[in-house]
Design an enzyme around this catalytic site. Structure first.
Site, PDB file in Angstrom:
ATOM      1  N   VAL A 272       0.853  -1.182   0.000  1.00  0.00           N
ATOM      2  CA  VAL A 272       0.000   0.000   0.000  1.00  0.00           C
ATOM      3  C   VAL A 272       0.891   1.235   0.000  1.00  0.00           C
ATOM      4  O   VAL A 272       1.847   1.322   0.785  1.00  0.00           O
ATOM      5  CB  VAL A 272      -0.948   0.028   1.220  1.00  0.00           C
ATOM      6  CG1 VAL A 272      -1.757   1.317   1.233  1.00  0.00           C
ATOM      7  CG2 VAL A 272      -1.873  -1.173   1.215  1.00  0.00           C
ATOM      8  N   LYS A 273       0.574   2.166  -0.884  1.00  0.00           N
ATOM      9  CA  LYS A 273       1.251   3.452  -0.927  1.00  0.00           C
ATOM     10  C   LYS A 273       0.312   4.504  -0.346  1.00  0.00           C
ATOM     11  O   LYS A 273      -0.845   4.633  -0.763  1.00  0.00           O
ATOM     12  CB  LYS A 273       1.631   3.818  -2.367  1.00  0.00           C
ATOM     13  CG  LYS A 273       2.214   5.213  -2.517  1.00  0.00           C
ATOM     14  CD  LYS A 273       2.502   5.526  -3.970  1.00  0.00           C
ATOM     15  CE  LYS A 273       2.926   6.977  -4.155  1.00  0.00           C
ATOM     16  NZ  LYS A 273       3.196   7.313  -5.572  1.00  0.00           N
TER      17      LYS A 273
END
Length: 393
Positions: A165-166
């Site tokens: 996840v960014k």
């Protein structure tokens, strides 16, 4: 994922150059190839669209590609959250992508479309073993970047099957990290001063982030190479903020950097490591160097020894202590030189090869005398077999 987040520390530096899919020709990214070329070697992976991969990324450089596969809205549109999947998994495989990425917009108008699209992308990517990076985008509403909203978005992305996840850095960022069961990569966001961007990197890593995905804070800097190397020093070499900023200043000024045991961030070390490997399989070359080193003193030693017996004090009994010296060094060395340079004076001394140096050095200077054969030396020389005779006049 091991090529994106290094197995030795679980961290990675991702370089984001996918801004053009909704921002167009962003400042300092007008010519993508010119922007990417000098800094791509310092990143662990490259976040990019398929159009830029095919037109602006060197296919001979083995950088892992995190391929942007979503889009459909622009900065001048009404809502950036109105995105869909625009690139197929098969095309990602043709490009040899290492992972695929898309944005989700939690709480936005098109939240449902983006979340369902993430689920479909994970389903299809799993069939080919491609990891999925979900980006918790906020669109134009930058005020959403707080711990409560980002924790919600990151957790939903992980629950839908995203492998990474960014997201954005915020206060109480450790809360976001702890509530997300997959690695978190921090986005750089809009351009800020270099020290602030390095502080963002340091605080993110300290709070438990697996890495950063920076774009504008690197290639919009006046010194992009120095900036990405400083970021890499924090992520992979555990530099603190002051050390990283000092490194940036040194690299920006072109000053030599004194690397310590933390200096693992320099990719030129790979080239330096290849050099000694190329010298390892050359033991013959080392032997030749040793031979050359032995040949050089061979030429000088007999000249120095010839000068000593060439002096008028030849009959002095200084030959006995010389027996030990030539046996270790000069015997195998003086043979080829005396045979080539002075063959005639060696004839009377070939009877005893053990004392070649003494016998050969003496007749080397006897040819300067009028009659060396008719006036042999006295018996003071126990080495020569010739009978004793009076000294030459």
């Amino acid at each position: 994922m091991a090529s994106i987040l290094k197995p030795n520390n679980g961290r990675g530096v991702m370089l984001a150059v996918d801004h053009g899919y909704f921002l167009g020709p962003t400042e300092k990214l007008e010519v993508p190839k010119r922007t990417i070329s000098p800094i791509v070697r310092y990143c662990d992976s490259l976040m990019v669209t398929r159009g830029v991969v095919r037109s602006s990324v060197d296919p001979n450089f083995p950088v892992p590609i995190v391929l942007r596969v979503s889009g459909g809205a622009s900065i001048i549109g009404e809502d950036l959250s109105n995105e869909e999947i625009t690139t197929s998994i098969k095309d990602a495989i043709r490009i040899n992508a290492t992972a695929v990425t898309m944005s989700i917009f939690v709480g936005a108008k098109y939240e449902h479309k983006s979340l369902v699209g993430l689920g479909h992308l994970v389903n299809e990517a799993e069939e080919y073993g491609l990891p999925v990076l979900a980006v918790t985008a906020v669109g134009k509403e930058l005020a959403k970047r707080d711990a409560r909203y980002l924790s919600l978005s990151c957790r939903i992305a992980a629950e839908f099957g995203a492998h990474m996840v960014k997201t954005y850095y915020c206060d109480d960022f450790q809360k976001v990290v702890n509530s997300c069961p997959v690695p978190i990569i921090v986005a750089g966001g809009p351009k800020i001063p270099e020290r602030d961007a390095l502080a963002l990197t340091y605080n993110s890593i300290k709070a438990g982030a697996a890495g950063v995905d920076m774009g504008r804070n690197i290639w919009q800097s006046q010194y992009p190479v120095a900036m990405i190397r400083a970021v890499r020093a924090i992520v992979h070499s555990n530099y603190n903020l002051d050390q990283a900023y000092k490194l940036f200043q040194q690299l920006a000024k072109g000053q030599p950097v004194q690397q310590n045991n933390r200096g693992n961030f320099n990719p030129n070390q790979n080239r330096n490591q290849n050099r000694p490997q190329g010298n390892r399989p050359n033991p013959q070359g080392n032997r030749q160097n040793q031979k050359n080193q032995q040949r050089r003193p061979q030429q000088n030693r007999p000249n120095n020894q010839n000068q000593k017996p060439g002096q008028p004090n030849q009959p002095k009994p200084n030959q006995k202590p010389n027996h030990g010296k030539p046996q270790n060094q000069n015997k195998p060395q003086n043979k080829p030189q005396q045979k080539q340079g002075q063959k005639p004076p060696n004839k009377p001394n070939q009877g005893k090869p053990q004392n070649q140096n003494k016998q050969q050095n003496k007749p080397q200077q006897k040819p300067n005398q009028p009659k060396p054969t008719q006036q042999p030396k006295p018996a003071a020389q126990p080495v020569t077999p010739a009978p004793a005779a009076p000294k030459p006049q």
